[in-house]
Structure formats: structure tokens, C-alpha cells
Design a protein around this motif. Structure first.
Motif, PDB file in Angstrom:
ATOM      1  N   LEU A  23      36.126  34.368  37.979  1.00 13.90           N
ATOM      2  CA  LEU A  23      36.162  35.246  39.152  1.00 13.90           C
ATOM      3  C   LEU A  23      37.564  35.781  39.411  1.00 13.90           C
ATOM      4  O   LEU A  23      37.719  36.920  39.870  1.00 13.90           O
ATOM      5  CB  LEU A  23      35.596  34.525  40.372  1.00 13.90           C
ATOM      6  CG  LEU A  23      34.077  34.336  40.319  1.00 13.90           C
ATOM      7  CD1 LEU A  23      33.617  33.356  41.395  1.00 13.90           C
ATOM      8  CD2 LEU A  23      33.363  35.679  40.454  1.00 13.90           C
ATOM      9  N   ALA A  24      38.589  35.005  39.113  1.00 13.29           N
ATOM     10  CA  ALA A  24      39.958  35.506  39.249  1.00 13.29           C
ATOM     11  C   ALA A  24      40.185  36.676  38.286  1.00 13.29           C
ATOM     12  O   ALA A  24      40.805  37.677  38.652  1.00 13.29           O
ATOM     13  CB  ALA A  24      40.956  34.383  38.995  1.00 13.29           C
ATOM     14  N   LEU A  25      39.669  36.558  37.069  1.00 11.14           N
ATOM     15  CA  LEU A  25      39.764  37.646  36.099  1.00 11.14           C
ATOM     16  C   LEU A  25      39.006  38.871  36.585  1.00 11.14           C
ATOM     17  O   LEU A  25      39.503  40.004  36.517  1.00 11.14           O
ATOM     18  CB  LEU A  25      39.236  37.180  34.739  1.00 11.14           C
ATOM     19  CG  LEU A  25      39.232  38.218  33.626  1.00 11.14           C
ATOM     20  CD1 LEU A  25      40.651  38.633  33.275  1.00 11.14           C
ATOM     21  CD2 LEU A  25      38.525  37.658  32.408  1.00 11.14           C
ATOM     22  N   MET A  26      37.799  38.662  37.094  1.00  9.35           N
ATOM     23  CA  MET A  26      37.002  39.783  37.598  1.00  9.35           C
ATOM     24  C   MET A  26      37.661  40.423  38.824  1.00  9.35           C
ATOM     25  O   MET A  26      37.562  41.640  39.018  1.00  9.35           O
ATOM     26  CB  MET A  26      35.577  39.330  37.918  1.00  9.35           C
ATOM     27  CG  MET A  26      34.764  38.935  36.697  1.00  9.35           C
ATOM     28  SD  MET A  26      34.780  40.166  35.348  1.00  9.35           S
ATOM     29  CE  MET A  26      34.019  41.560  36.135  1.00  9.35           C
ATOM     30  N   ALA A  27      38.356  39.641  39.629  1.00  2.00           N
ATOM     31  CA  ALA A  27      39.058  40.183  40.800  1.00  2.00           C
ATOM     32  C   ALA A  27      40.208  41.089  40.359  1.00  2.00           C
ATOM     33  O   ALA A  27      40.512  42.086  41.025  1.00  2.00           O
ATOM     34  CB  ALA A  27      39.565  39.050  41.688  1.00  2.00           C
ATOM     35  N   VAL A  28      40.849  40.770  39.237  1.00  2.00           N
ATOM     36  CA  VAL A  28      41.879  41.655  38.705  1.00  2.00           C
ATOM     37  C   VAL A  28      41.236  42.961  38.266  1.00  2.00           C
ATOM     38  O   VAL A  28      41.730  44.050  38.553  1.00  2.00           O
ATOM     39  CB  VAL A  28      42.629  40.980  37.524  1.00  2.00           C
ATOM     40  CG1 VAL A  28      43.506  41.985  36.786  1.00  2.00           C
ATOM     41  CG2 VAL A  28      43.445  39.804  38.019  1.00  2.00           C
TER      42      VAL A  28
END
Length: 149
Positions: A23-28
Motif C-alpha cells: 500500500l505504501a508503494l501504491m500510495a506513491v
């Protein structure tokens, strides 16, 4: 009840940690269009679960519900104990299913099929997976299984 024979398991905390990374990657990638919450009570962190049990549900929420919306949306992943069962929930505020509520038994997606197989291998018929359209802009997926197989 069937024991864990073929699918690796890990603590629920590991599952949530992997979701946090994804999710951190998708938030980027999505920027302010994605907000998310991960809610794992400390007393459930060591509960063993089949690896990658929640990932397909979260990926489906991103791909089918949140990314298609110009404004994006929110995602909440949580775990709780309900009596002798564990309940894992994924709730998104995305586009929802087009025209009809989804029927989990007739959903033939690769990820959902694997979640069903993992649950069946680990818990037999003592587990459930449901996908519910709770409105035009909400889809709710949840898994239940016994705390102790």
C-alpha cells in the motif's frame, strides 16, 4: 478440518506488514488519491494464516475499485476476533461492482480462487469468504476462520 499441508503460513503481523509495503508503494503511484488504514490488534499479531491471504483482496480493491476513479478512494484492512473465529476485512470506497452485487462463488478471478483454495486447505468448511456490495461506492470483503484450526 484439514491441516496446513501445502501452503506456507506466517503470523498475521507478517501479512499486515506485506500489505503495508504494497500500500505504501501504491500510495506513491496514486498520490493523494489513495488513503488507507491497517488495523491489527496486538493480540492477533501472532495468529498463523496462509501466506498472501489478504493480498489478492487488497489488489482487487486497488485495481477494480480505487484506481478507476479520478478521485481515488480509501481502503481499510482490519482483523478482529468474533467469538472463536478471526474475521479479516477489506473495505474500499471505490467504484463498486457494475450493475449487480458480486457473487463470490461465481467470481473466477485468479486471486480470489487462490484465497478460496488456501482457506479450504487450512480450515476446510470452517472458513468463509464473502464479497458484498454495500452500496454503489463500497465493496466489503471478509474472511472468517477458526482461531485454532
Amino acid at each position: 478440518m484439514v491441516a496446513w499441508h501445502w501452503w506456507p503460513c506466517h503470523p498475521l503481523q507478517t501479512e499486515f506488514d506485506r500489505l503495508g509495503d504494497y500500500l505504501a508503494l501504491m500510495a506513491v503511484r496514486m498520490g493523494a488519491r489513495l488513503t488507507y488504514t491497517l488495523d491489527l490488534p496486538p493480540e492477533l499479531a501472532s495468529v498463523p494464516v496462509p501466506a498472501l491471504l489478504l493480498q489478492p483482496l487488497v489488489e482487487n480493491s486497488i485495481k477494480h475499485a480505487l484506481e478507476p476513479r479520478v478521485e481515488g478512494g480509501s481502503l481499510r484492512v482490519s482483523a478482529r476476533q468474533a467469538g472463536l473465529d478471526i474475521v479479516l476485512e477489506v473495505l474500499d470506497s471505490g467504484t463498486g461492482p457494475a450493475g449487480r452485487p458480486p457473487d463470490i462463488e461465481n467470481t473466477h478471478g485468479f486471486g480470489l480462487a487462490h484465497v478460496r483454495e488456501r482457506l479450504l486447505a487450512a480450515y476446510g468448511t470452517a472458513s468463509t469468504m464473502n464479497l458484498i456490495a454495500s452500496g454503489p461506492d463500497k465493496t466489503y470483503a471478509y474472511i472468517t476462520f477458526p482461531l485454532k484450526p
